[in-house]
Enzyme design. Structure first.
Site, PDB file in Angstrom:
ATOM      1  N   ASN A   3       0.854  -1.196   0.000  1.00 20.70           N
ATOM      2  CA  ASN A   3       0.000   0.000   0.000  1.00 20.70           C
ATOM      3  C   ASN A   3       0.887   1.243   0.000  1.00 20.70           C
ATOM      4  O   ASN A   3       2.108   1.146  -0.037  1.00 20.70           O
ATOM      5  CB  ASN A   3      -0.958  -0.021   1.195  1.00 20.70           C
ATOM      6  CG  ASN A   3      -0.212  -0.060   2.504  1.00 20.70           C
ATOM      7  OD1 ASN A   3       0.494   0.873   2.849  1.00 20.70           O
ATOM      8  ND2 ASN A   3      -0.341  -1.167   3.231  1.00 20.70           N
ATOM      9  N   ASP A  14      -3.878  -6.591   5.291  1.00 16.74           N
ATOM     10  CA  ASP A  14      -4.815  -7.477   5.982  1.00 16.74           C
ATOM     11  C   ASP A  14      -4.812  -8.880   5.368  1.00 16.74           C
ATOM     12  O   ASP A  14      -5.225  -9.831   6.007  1.00 16.74           O
ATOM     13  CB  ASP A  14      -6.236  -6.902   5.901  1.00 16.74           C
ATOM     14  CG  ASP A  14      -6.390  -5.692   6.810  1.00 16.74           C
ATOM     15  OD1 ASP A  14      -5.861  -5.739   7.935  1.00 16.74           O
ATOM     16  OD2 ASP A  14      -7.014  -4.699   6.395  1.00 16.74           O
TER      17      ASP A  14
HETATM   18  O1  PMT Z   1       3.006   6.202   6.458  1.00 18.60           O
HETATM   19  P1  PMT Z   1       2.351   7.480   5.971  1.00 18.60           P
HETATM   20  O2  PMT Z   1       2.501   7.681   4.490  1.00 18.60           O
HETATM   21  O3  PMT Z   1       2.786   8.679   6.767  1.00 18.60           O
HETATM   22  O4  PMT Z   1       0.767   7.326   6.182  1.00 18.60           O
HETATM   23  C1  PMT Z   1       0.248   7.296   7.454  1.00 18.60           C
HETATM   24  C2  PMT Z   1      -0.887   6.280   7.587  1.00 18.60           C
HETATM   25  C3  PMT Z   1      -2.055   6.691   6.692  1.00 18.60           C
HETATM   26  C4  PMT Z   1      -0.412   4.871   7.181  1.00 18.60           C
HETATM   27  C5  PMT Z   1      -1.292   6.292   9.112  1.00 18.60           C
HETATM   28  O5  PMT Z   1      -1.719   7.586   9.462  1.00 18.60           O
HETATM   29  C6  PMT Z   1      -2.411   5.309   9.398  1.00 18.60           C
HETATM   30  O6  PMT Z   1      -3.594   5.622   9.309  1.00 18.60           O
HETATM   31  N1  PMT Z   1      -2.028   4.058   9.777  1.00 18.60           N
HETATM   32  C7  PMT Z   1      -2.966   2.942   9.991  1.00 18.60           C
HETATM   33  C8  PMT Z   1      -3.173   2.177   8.698  1.00 18.60           C
HETATM   34  C9  PMT Z   1      -4.047   0.939   8.902  1.00 18.60           C
HETATM   35  O7  PMT Z   1      -3.592  -0.142   8.688  1.00 18.60           O
HETATM   36  O8  PMT Z   1      -5.235   1.209   9.409  1.00 18.60           O
HETATM   37  P2  PMT Z   1      -6.356   0.060   9.707  1.00 18.60           P
HETATM   38  O9  PMT Z   1      -7.565   0.822  10.049  1.00 18.60           O
HETATM   39  O10 PMT Z   1      -6.424  -0.901   8.566  1.00 18.60           O
HETATM   40  O11 PMT Z   1      -5.794  -0.699  10.971  1.00 18.60           O
HETATM   41  C10 PMT Z   1      -6.148  -0.362  12.312  1.00 18.60           C
HETATM   42  C11 PMT Z   1      -4.965  -0.573  13.244  1.00 18.60           C
HETATM   43  O12 PMT Z   1      -4.625  -1.965  13.270  1.00 18.60           O
HETATM   44  C12 PMT Z   1      -3.720   0.157  12.845  1.00 18.60           C
HETATM   45  O13 PMT Z   1      -3.080   0.625  14.009  1.00 18.60           O
HETATM   46  C13 PMT Z   1      -2.875  -0.918  12.145  1.00 18.60           C
HETATM   47  O14 PMT Z   1      -1.466  -0.683  12.324  1.00 18.60           O
HETATM   48  C14 PMT Z   1      -3.294  -2.188  12.863  1.00 18.60           C
HETATM   49  N2  PMT Z   1      -3.317  -3.401  12.038  1.00 18.60           N
HETATM   50  C15 PMT Z   1      -3.972  -3.469  10.842  1.00 18.60           C
HETATM   51  C16 PMT Z   1      -3.995  -4.656  10.136  1.00 18.60           C
HETATM   52  C17 PMT Z   1      -3.336  -5.777  10.670  1.00 18.60           C
HETATM   53  N3  PMT Z   1      -3.358  -6.937  10.029  1.00 18.60           N
HETATM   54  N4  PMT Z   1      -2.717  -5.701  11.849  1.00 18.60           N
HETATM   55  C18 PMT Z   1      -2.703  -4.529  12.543  1.00 18.60           C
HETATM   56  O15 PMT Z   1      -2.107  -4.453  13.621  1.00 18.60           O
END
Ligand code: PMT
Length: 400
Positions: free
Chosen positions: A209, A278
């Protein structure tokens, strides 16, 4: 105000060098000890004697000059500094610092210092907007180097535009801000995740991504600046990580999970800004997959471990867990669900569909959501967002 503070001021060969005299004068009036290092070119614009008179100390120019003391001057000044300021900072100085070039007294001392660095860039608009300068600027900022300005206006070369050095009063205000930065994370162990993961399809292709790692690195740097011992679990990023952090490189979400399980128990604070995939392909092809004469290529994807959820399940008392929620719809509802599901203390709700927010850019727009409240922040630099997140972490820890 600055009594007992040692400020090293580098002066490079820009016409704004004359304004650096006022910076020295203001710092001295506020009680700081100021050591000035000039480049050879700077001495053609302002006589070293001016800075010697204002700072009441000898000015350094030549790396090999004989000094009254026996210490190695560039090392002793590098170590002595509470803050290292370069005003004006030319494009040349920024390029040298970004690439580790140390070929005179100033660049050598700058490379050796562990003190926070503040640059006040000053140059012609064309030089400031040049891709090389902007890339060097980003590299330096991502490493935690602070900048003030430049302002826009009439330039000495006759152009009008960005490139004027900030006024001495603004530079001194920024120095004051940096010298009074909180040390409220002293002794805390902080782990930050940053960047995207990479899920291999075959030896030449992968799923990933747009995460650049900027948000995670900004948080890591802010935590370092506030005294924390920082570990970064870092995905596939192309920018330099903060130099004072312990960096653990990971590729896939499974790697991130493994590294997290190894490091999470010893942390006081865990902030998960990474964007882990994911899903991963069920079977990674051992050889490059060939085209199928127009037939669709079907990849079977299986779910990756949820790293944040696993950390939430292992959470121990005294630990503060922060997650991000990158959303394109129903921001707060989705963020709230993740806050509970992943057993987080704080979730940073990030509507990545907004301009200036989310992936790749230098700014972000987020809301800080806890079980007890919501704080919506405006568009800010990722460095500022990082400090606001850490402010909230400190507040949560104090309330517990
Ligand atoms: O890196 P940059 O270009 O500065 O961009 C920043 C960002 C957009 C990546 C950052 O601000 C951000 O939003 N990061 C979270 C991205 C994400 O995976 O969001 P999510 O809503 O899918 O996941 C929720 C949380 O679970 C996040 O803390 C993620 O790290 C975590 N996660 C997600 C999937 C997974 N399989 N395991 C996880 O631990």
């Amino acid at each position: 105000m600055f009594t007992g503070k040692n400020i090293v001021l580098g002066v490079t060969g820009g016409i704004a060098a004359y304004k650096a005299c006022e910076v020295v004068s203001r710092l001295k009036k506020l009680g700081a000890e100021v050591d000035v290092i000039m480049t050879e070119n700077a001495t053609k614009l302002v006589a070293p004697l001016t800075f010697e008179t204002l700072s009441c100390r000898p000015v350094c120019v030549d790396t090999f000059s004989r000094t009254e003391s026996w210490d190695v001057k560039h090392i002793s000044l590098a170590q002595k500094a509470d803050l290292f300021v370069v005003a004006p900072a030319t494009a040349n100085l920024m390029a040298k610092l970004a690439h580790g070039i140390a070929d005179d007294m100033l660049s050598t001392t700058l490379l050796a210092t562990k003190a926070p660095i503040l640059l006040a860039p000053a140059m012609n608009t064309g030089m400031w907007t040049a891709t090389a300068t902007q890339e060097n600027l980003r590299t330096l900022q991502n490493r935690g180097v602070h900048t003030v300005g430049p302002a826009s206006g009439f330039l000495a070369c006759g152009d009008t535009g960005a490139g004027r050095m900030s006024e001495p009063v603004q530079i001194v205000e920024e120095i004051q801000r940096l010298l009074t930065l909180k040390a409220d994370m002293d002794g805390l162990k902080v782990l930050v995740t940053a960047g995207p993961t990479v899920e291999r399809i075959d030896p030449v292709r992968y799923l990933t991504n747009d995460s650049s790692g900027k948000m995670g690195f900004a948080i890591a740097q802010a935590a370092i600046d506030r005294g924390a011992e920082v570990t970064v679990l870092c995905g596939n990023v192309h920018i330099s990580p903060p130099s004072q952090a312990k960096i653990v490189r990971v590729q896939s979400t499974q790697d991130l999970y493994d590294a997290m399980m190894k490091h999470c128990d010893e942390q006081d604070v865990i902030i998960q800004a990474a964007a882990p995939a994911d899903y991963r392909v069920k079977e990674i092809a051992p050889e490059k997959i060939k085209k199928q004469d127009g037939a669709a290529m079907v990849l079977e994807l299986v779910e990756n471990p949820d790293v944040a959820k696993a950390v939430g399940q292992r959470k121990h008392s005294g630990q503060t867990l922060v997650g991000f929620a990158a959303e394109t719809e129903n921001l707060l509802e989705n963020a709230e669900r993740k806050l509970t599901k992943k057993n987080l203390d704080l979730i940073v709700a990030n509507d990545v569909s907004q301009e200036g927010a989310g992936f790749g850019v230098d700014t972000n727009i987020v809301s800080l959501l806890t079980k007890n409240g919501l704080e919506q922040l405006p568009l800010m630099k990722k460095q500022e967002v990082a400090h606001r997140i850490l402010d909230k972490v400190i507040q949560l820890r104090a309330d517990n």
